[in-house]
Design a protein around this motif. Structure first.
Motif, PDB file in Angstrom:
ATOM      1  N   TYR A   1      23.029 -50.310  56.141  1.00 46.78           N
ATOM      2  CA  TYR A   1      22.822 -50.435  57.589  1.00 46.78           C
ATOM      3  C   TYR A   1      23.203 -51.821  58.105  1.00 46.78           C
ATOM      4  O   TYR A   1      23.631 -51.951  59.253  1.00 46.78           O
ATOM      5  CB  TYR A   1      21.377 -50.111  57.950  1.00 46.78           C
TER       6      TYR A   1
ATOM      7  N   LEU B   1      14.702 -43.762  56.410  1.00 50.37           N
ATOM      8  CA  LEU B   1      15.770 -44.456  57.127  1.00 50.37           C
ATOM      9  C   LEU B   1      16.996 -43.555  57.275  1.00 50.37           C
ATOM     10  O   LEU B   1      17.599 -43.474  58.359  1.00 50.37           O
ATOM     11  CB  LEU B   1      16.159 -45.735  56.375  1.00 50.37           C
TER      12      LEU B   1
ATOM     13  N   ASP C   1      15.942 -53.633  55.647  1.00 48.99           N
ATOM     14  CA  ASP C   1      16.769 -52.456  55.925  1.00 48.99           C
ATOM     15  C   ASP C   1      16.290 -51.721  57.168  1.00 48.99           C
ATOM     16  O   ASP C   1      17.104 -51.189  57.929  1.00 48.99           O
ATOM     17  CB  ASP C   1      16.758 -51.517  54.716  1.00 48.99           C
TER      18      ASP C   1
ATOM     19  N   TYR D   1      18.599 -42.213  60.862  1.00 51.33           N
ATOM     20  CA  TYR D   1      19.985 -42.500  61.234  1.00 51.33           C
ATOM     21  C   TYR D   1      20.760 -41.197  61.480  1.00 51.33           C
ATOM     22  O   TYR D   1      21.588 -41.122  62.401  1.00 51.33           O
ATOM     23  CB  TYR D   1      20.664 -43.325  60.148  1.00 51.33           C
TER      24      TYR D   1
ATOM     25  N   LEU E   1      18.605 -51.048  60.393  1.00 54.59           N
ATOM     26  CA  LEU E   1      18.809 -49.742  61.027  1.00 54.59           C
ATOM     27  C   LEU E   1      18.478 -49.804  62.506  1.00 54.59           C
ATOM     28  O   LEU E   1      19.220 -49.263  63.344  1.00 54.59           O
ATOM     29  CB  LEU E   1      17.946 -48.682  60.344  1.00 54.59           C
ATOM     30  N   SER E   2      17.368 -50.453  62.854  1.00 55.65           N
ATOM     31  CA  SER E   2      16.999 -50.568  64.264  1.00 55.65           C
ATOM     32  C   SER E   2      18.074 -51.319  65.039  1.00 55.65           C
ATOM     33  O   SER E   2      18.433 -50.938  66.162  1.00 55.65           O
ATOM     34  CB  SER E   2      15.654 -51.280  64.392  1.00 55.65           C
TER      35      SER E   2
ATOM     36  N   ALA F   1      13.129 -45.607  64.762  1.00 56.01           N
ATOM     37  CA  ALA F   1      13.521 -46.841  64.082  1.00 56.01           C
ATOM     38  C   ALA F   1      12.607 -47.988  64.479  1.00 56.01           C
ATOM     39  O   ALA F   1      12.201 -48.806  63.641  1.00 56.01           O
ATOM     40  CB  ALA F   1      14.981 -47.178  64.400  1.00 56.01           C
TER      41      ALA F   1
END
Length: 405
Positions: A283, A181, A225, A185, A229-230, A213
């Motif tokens: 995130y 992740l 999570d 990012y 993030l997506s 993602a």
């Protein structure tokens, strides 16, 4: 050659991932792909680019890697070739690993628990994203020498400990997901706010961050999570087209044409955000901030109270000086510019920000909005003394002129 530069940005990661998975050696893969691009630089201007540039790069890199492995192997040449041919065929066999994407596979591979997290991230950004050591150093707020040493040590650890370049079984993926992740990012962030070079935005890295993602959400659908993030990258990316004008000049958020924001990506991001409820990592609050900006009808309607609360959460989770500096700007919009400047003073001495222009740029913006133009001009000069992309520096220079500098 502009076209070759675009191919490099798109194909470096997939090519290194494919050659590394085949050869089992990171150095061989990186060197072979670099040699393939050097060959492209020599031949494409003369002969024209191939119909499938990515396949061409992988084919040439495979041949270069094979030549090297023949030279360095103590085994008979035909035995080496047979073993490698069998390994290449196995990569295309019917057996499908749950991690289908080569770059995502390499991210999980580099996230081996024997490597320290910072080294995992630096190594993955170098190998998969093709980021230079200076770019990685700026992204991680570290010196270039420290990043170069981390990458070298990580490769040495993999080689010395004979860590296999393969993805762990499905049941072991969760323990490596946090580092994957973080890498995704970082890839997106470097694309969305390029730290150097002629463009403020690298579309290839933005697209790659969004794609990876989404792929990760498919792989681990129960990870809140990953959903967060997506959501974060989609909501940011919904504004990408309005962040620069037709000349490539930066357009600040309060001046962007909100009617041109990508509603489809925004809707997908908000859907991901709902699925991310309960995420414990950083995130989720960052996605809340992005959603607050994306859903505000106008700049004046922005919910700065919600944004400040979300930044409080990010700071509590990470202690990041960058988050503290951005929080200070949000406080300035919520409580007044003097309050924002006081909050910024609390973090401006953090040595981790010494290589970043963000603190000086935020200070300059708050001072400019306060009407303190002489002080703002000095802060803009300080920001310009630090690294940044050419459009970012041009934006700061325009603001400096506006303040009488």
């Amino acid at each position: 050659m502009t076209e070759l530069d675009g191919v490099f940005r798109r194909e470096w990661g997939p090519a290194v991932a494919a050659i590394a998975r085949w050869s089992g050696d990171l150095d061989v893969a990186e060197d072979a792909v670099a040699e393939a691009f050097a060959e492209a630089l020599r031949t494409w201007p003369r002969d024209g680019p191939p119909e499938r540039p990515g396949a061409w790069v992988i084919s040439v890199a495979r041949n270069r890697a094979l030549d090297r492995m023949r030279r360095e192997s103590t085994r008979p040449r035909r035995e080496v070739e047979a073993a490698l041919d069998g390994r290449w065929a196995a990569m295309d066999s019917a057996e499908v690993h749950p991690v289908r994407d080569d770059e995502l596979r390499m991210m999980f591979t580099c996230a081996h628990p024997a490597l320290e997290p910072a080294s995992q991230l630096a190594l993955t950004l170098r190998l998969i994203s093709g980021l230079t050591v200076p770019q990685i150093a700026r992204a991680l707020l570290q010196s270039e020498d420290a990043v170069a040493r981390r990458i070298s040590r990580a490769k040495g650890k993999i080689r010395g400990a004979r860590i296999p370049l393969r993805v762990p079984p499905l049941e072991l993926l969760p323990e490596r997901t946090p580092q994957v992740l973080a890498c995704i990012y970082s890839v997106f962030t470097e694309g969305y706010w390029s730290t150097a070079g002629p463009s403020a935005i690298r579309d290839d890295l933005c697209d790659e961050g969004v794609r990876l993602a989404d792929e990760l959400c498919t792989l681990v659908p129960d990870s809140c999570d990953a959903q967060a993030l997506s959501a974060l990258v989609l909501l940011h990316d919904s504004r990408r087209a309005t962040r620069v004008d037709a000349t490539g000049a930066l357009v600040p958020l309060d001046e962007q044409d909100r009617a041109r924001w990508d509603r489809e990506r925004m809707t997908r991001g908000l859907s991901r955000l709902r699925r991310a409820e309960g995420a414990a990592g950083t995130y989720l609050p960052q996605a809340v901030i992005a959603a607050a900006h994306a859903t505000a009808p106008t700049w004046n309607d922005t919910d700065w109270g919600l944004i400040c609360k979300a930044y409080d959460r990010v700071v509590d989770l990470t202690g990041s000086p960058v988050a503290q500096a951005n929080r200070a700007l949000a406080i300035g919009f919520r409580d007044g510019y003097r309050a924002g400047l006081r909050a910024l003073d609390e973090v401006s001495g953090d040595p981790r920000l010494a290589r970043s222009s963000s603190t000086a740029a935020i200070r300059a913006d708050l001072l400019r909005r306060s009407g303190r133009f002489t002080e703002a001009a000095e802060a803009y000069r300080a920001a310009l003394r630090l690294d940044g992309s050419e459009p970012a520096r041009a934006f700061l220079a325009r603001r400096l002129v506006e303040c009488g500098g």
